[in-house]
Design a protein around this motif. Structure first.
Motif, PDB file in Angstrom:
ATOM      1  N   LYS A   8      34.144  29.268  37.696  1.00 42.83           N
ATOM      2  CA  LYS A   8      34.777  29.566  38.980  1.00 42.83           C
ATOM      3  C   LYS A   8      36.284  29.341  38.965  1.00 42.83           C
ATOM      4  CE  LYS A   8      34.228  28.457  43.915  1.00 42.83           C
ATOM      5  NZ  LYS A   8      34.044  29.859  44.300  1.00 42.83           N
ATOM      6  N   ASP A   9      36.988  30.339  39.490  1.00 36.25           N
ATOM      7  CA  ASP A   9      38.430  30.238  39.765  1.00 36.25           C
ATOM      8  C   ASP A   9      39.246  29.961  38.504  1.00 36.25           C
ATOM      9  OD1 ASP A   9      37.947  30.686  42.442  1.00 36.25           O
ATOM     10  OD2 ASP A   9      37.841  28.561  42.952  1.00 36.25           O
ATOM     11  N   GLY A  10      39.181  30.887  37.573  1.00 36.06           N
ATOM     12  CA  GLY A  10      40.008  30.808  36.378  1.00 36.06           C
ATOM     13  C   GLY A  10      40.928  32.002  36.270  1.00 36.06           C
ATOM     14  N   LEU A  11      41.696  32.054  35.202  1.00 33.53           N
ATOM     15  CA  LEU A  11      42.519  33.216  34.891  1.00 33.53           C
ATOM     16  C   LEU A  11      41.735  34.034  33.864  1.00 33.53           C
ATOM     17  CD1 LEU A  11      45.376  34.536  35.342  1.00 33.53           C
ATOM     18  CD2 LEU A  11      45.986  33.509  33.131  1.00 33.53           C
ATOM     19  N   ILE A  12      41.139  35.121  34.306  1.00 36.20           N
ATOM     20  CA  ILE A  12      40.309  35.941  33.426  1.00 36.20           C
ATOM     21  C   ILE A  12      41.214  36.750  32.507  1.00 36.20           C
ATOM     22  CG2 ILE A  12      38.565  37.749  33.299  1.00 36.20           C
ATOM     23  CD1 ILE A  12      37.619  36.879  36.078  1.00 36.20           C
ATOM     24  N   VAL A  13      40.914  36.678  31.211  1.00 39.03           N
ATOM     25  CA  VAL A  13      41.718  37.358  30.191  1.00 39.03           C
ATOM     26  C   VAL A  13      40.933  38.555  29.677  1.00 39.03           C
ATOM     27  CG1 VAL A  13      42.873  37.133  27.968  1.00 39.03           C
ATOM     28  CG2 VAL A  13      42.834  35.190  29.547  1.00 39.03           C
ATOM     29  N   TRP A  14      41.432  39.749  29.993  1.00 41.32           N
ATOM     30  CA  TRP A  14      40.833  40.970  29.470  1.00 41.32           C
ATOM     31  C   TRP A  14      41.580  41.380  28.197  1.00 41.32           C
ATOM     32  CZ3 TRP A  14      41.140  40.599  34.916  1.00 41.32           C
ATOM     33  CH2 TRP A  14      39.898  40.655  35.580  1.00 41.32           C
ATOM     34  N   PRO A  15      40.923  41.373  27.049  1.00 42.19           N
ATOM     35  CA  PRO A  15      41.631  41.627  25.782  1.00 42.19           C
ATOM     36  C   PRO A  15      42.402  42.949  25.791  1.00 42.19           C
ATOM     37  CG  PRO A  15      39.396  40.871  25.366  1.00 42.19           C
ATOM     38  CD  PRO A  15      39.494  41.110  26.843  1.00 42.19           C
ATOM     39  N   GLY A  16      43.682  42.833  25.487  1.00 45.98           N
ATOM     40  CA  GLY A  16      44.529  44.009  25.389  1.00 45.98           C
ATOM     41  C   GLY A  16      44.931  44.631  26.696  1.00 45.98           C
ATOM     42  N   LEU A  17      44.441  44.111  27.817  1.00 44.97           N
ATOM     43  CA  LEU A  17      44.669  44.758  29.102  1.00 44.97           C
ATOM     44  C   LEU A  17      45.498  43.927  30.059  1.00 44.97           C
ATOM     45  CD1 LEU A  17      41.072  46.231  29.662  1.00 44.97           C
ATOM     46  CD2 LEU A  17      43.115  47.422  28.814  1.00 44.97           C
TER      47      LEU A  17
END
Length: 457
Positions: A8-17
């Protein structure tokens, strides 16, 4: 829907995006939902992330399990990997008869590894090349590796008598006929090395820089050109594994500019992005190809920033400290690094050079999954395997080999402070590590063999 786990409530890292605030829900071992900031979902367990990075678990594309305690490496090194946020890995499998030995190798991994795993085939003979269509289809492997540093006397000392340019060319022609396949090549011109090594030994040199001087960067670059040129003629996709120096990357870029008919990929390793010939690791830092100078470290990071380098691995070898001597010439080559792969990249990439987390995630997860055709891994999509790592990018920790769970009893980063450690590792939806400590799941979970796509076409 009630999730099994909610990050919950993180900084989501989308690879390359890119990145975005939100939460990730897990159910039945899969990513069940990705929620925007402020959205919520009931879950059996909620783990607040407080803005920490939520990334795909790392897929280490370059490991050498079996060089420490044999089969037991699957147990110890997978646990070490989980400590560092690695959730699956590919290791090299080499034997006289790949068709005969691979089932036993897979069975050992399924019995002992707590993480999902796959293999690359090591090619040392024409027999191996002839076996490739059968074994790649049968065992779901799309990658092989050929070791140019084991030509001639260097190879004969290890029992390899067929490694030459003819074997390289034959392997390329064979793999070019197998759809989706890639040939990794260790590039070092071993024929020139003795003429450079002898004067150094006679002068009494016993320092880490001498190992670089006996196999300088241009000997790697020369082999990179040969591999790339043969790739052009055979239309075989190649991967220059563990590239150590900027000159080799320059050669790759030159070949890519020739409208090359097959992709030339590049992999480097965390140690080439962080350590150099003046490292305090000394003999512990002996590796092939050698550690280089700081200029090469910067050149490789520039290659990552520009997208010229596709993947980053650890080249993890779990040998003991006792094998790293008595001098630079007799010490074993290679060292452990799977548990420190991510902290090294965050320290050197994000903190020191501003490489964004989505780029780091791409070279350690999404790009690996795409190159090696690993389904359901490496990204942050609903339906993918719930292989995740939560990272506190500001967490500082001093590297201590005794805490890394490896069969190996040292680290080339021993005593160094790295900034950016994982606080949670999730593999197949199960929490394997929390706050720097392995959970009971690391004892009970058994990883699955990653059967990948390959075949004639």
């Amino acid at each position: 829907m009630k999730a099994d786990l909610l990050l919950k409530d993180g900084l989501i890292v989308w690879p390359g995006l890119g990145t975005g605030r939100g939460s990730v829900a897990v159910r039945d071992g899969k990513i069940a939902a990705i929620l925007a900031q402020g959205e919520d979902l009931p879950a059996h367990r909620v783990i607040p992330c407080h803005g920490a990075w939520i990334m795909p678990g790392l897929i280490d594309p370059h490991t050498h399990f079996g060089f420490g305690a044999g089969d037991d490496d699957f147990r110890t090194e997978s646990r070490s990997a989980a400590l560092g946020g690695v959730t699956s890995y590919l290791s090299f499998h080499r034997s006289a008869d790949l068709a005969e030995s691979t089932p036993r190798w897979i069975a050992a991994g399924e019995r002992l590894s707590c993480l999902d795993f796959g293999c690359h085939f090591g090619l040392t003979s024409l027999r191996h090349v002839a076996q490739l269509p059968e074994v790649m289809e049968r065992f779901g492997v799309n990658s092989a590796k050929l070791y140019l540093m084991y030509k001639g006397a260097s190879g004969a000392a290890k029992g390899f008598t067929e490694i030459d340019d003819g074997l390289l060319f034959a392997a390329m022609r064979q793999l070019a006929s197998l759809s989706g396949s890639v040939l990794g090549v260790h590039c070092e011109n071993v024929e020139v090395i003795p003429g450079l090594r002898t004067p150094l030994r006679e002068a009494g040199r016993d320092d880490l820089a001498a190992w670089d001087e006996q196999s300088p960067d241009f000997l790697e670059a020369e082999n990179v050109f040969r591999v790339g040129y043969f790739s052009e003629k055979t239309r075989c996709r190649v991967n220059i594994v563990h590239l150590s120096a900027g000159e080799g990357l320059d050669i790759v870029q030159m070949l890519r500019g020739r409208s090359h008919p097959a992709p030339i990929e590049v992999e480097t390793c965390a140690h080439y992005l962080s350590l150099s010939t003046d490292s305090a690791a000394g003999l512990l830092g002996k590796v092939n190809p050698p550690l280089r100078g700081r200029r090469d470290v910067d050149a490789l990071w520039n290659g990552i920033a520009k997208g010229q380098i596709l993947t980053v691995g650890s080249d993890h070898v779990p040998r003991k400290r006792a094998t790293k001597g008595p001098d630079i010439w007799q010490a074993s080559a290679g060292f452990p690094g799977i548990a420190t792969l991510l902290p090294v990249l965050i320290t050197e990439g994000w903190h020191r050079r501003g490489i964004p987390p989505e780029r780091l995630a791409a070279v350690t997860s999404a790009n690996v999954a795409a190159l090696y055709r690993i389904p359901g891994k490496g990204s942050m999509r609903v339906g993918d395997d719930a292989d995740l790592v939560v990272v506190d990018p500001d967490c500082e920790r001093v590297v201590q080999a005794a805490t890394l769970e490896s069969h190996s009893d040292y680290s080339p980063y021993e005593g160094m402070t790295l900034r950016g450690w994982p606080s949670l590792t999730v593999a197949g939806g199960r929490v394997m590590m929390e706050n720097g400590t392995l959970t009971d799941e690391a004892e009970t979970r058994r990883g699955r063999y990653l059967h990948r796509t390959s075949g004639a076409g």
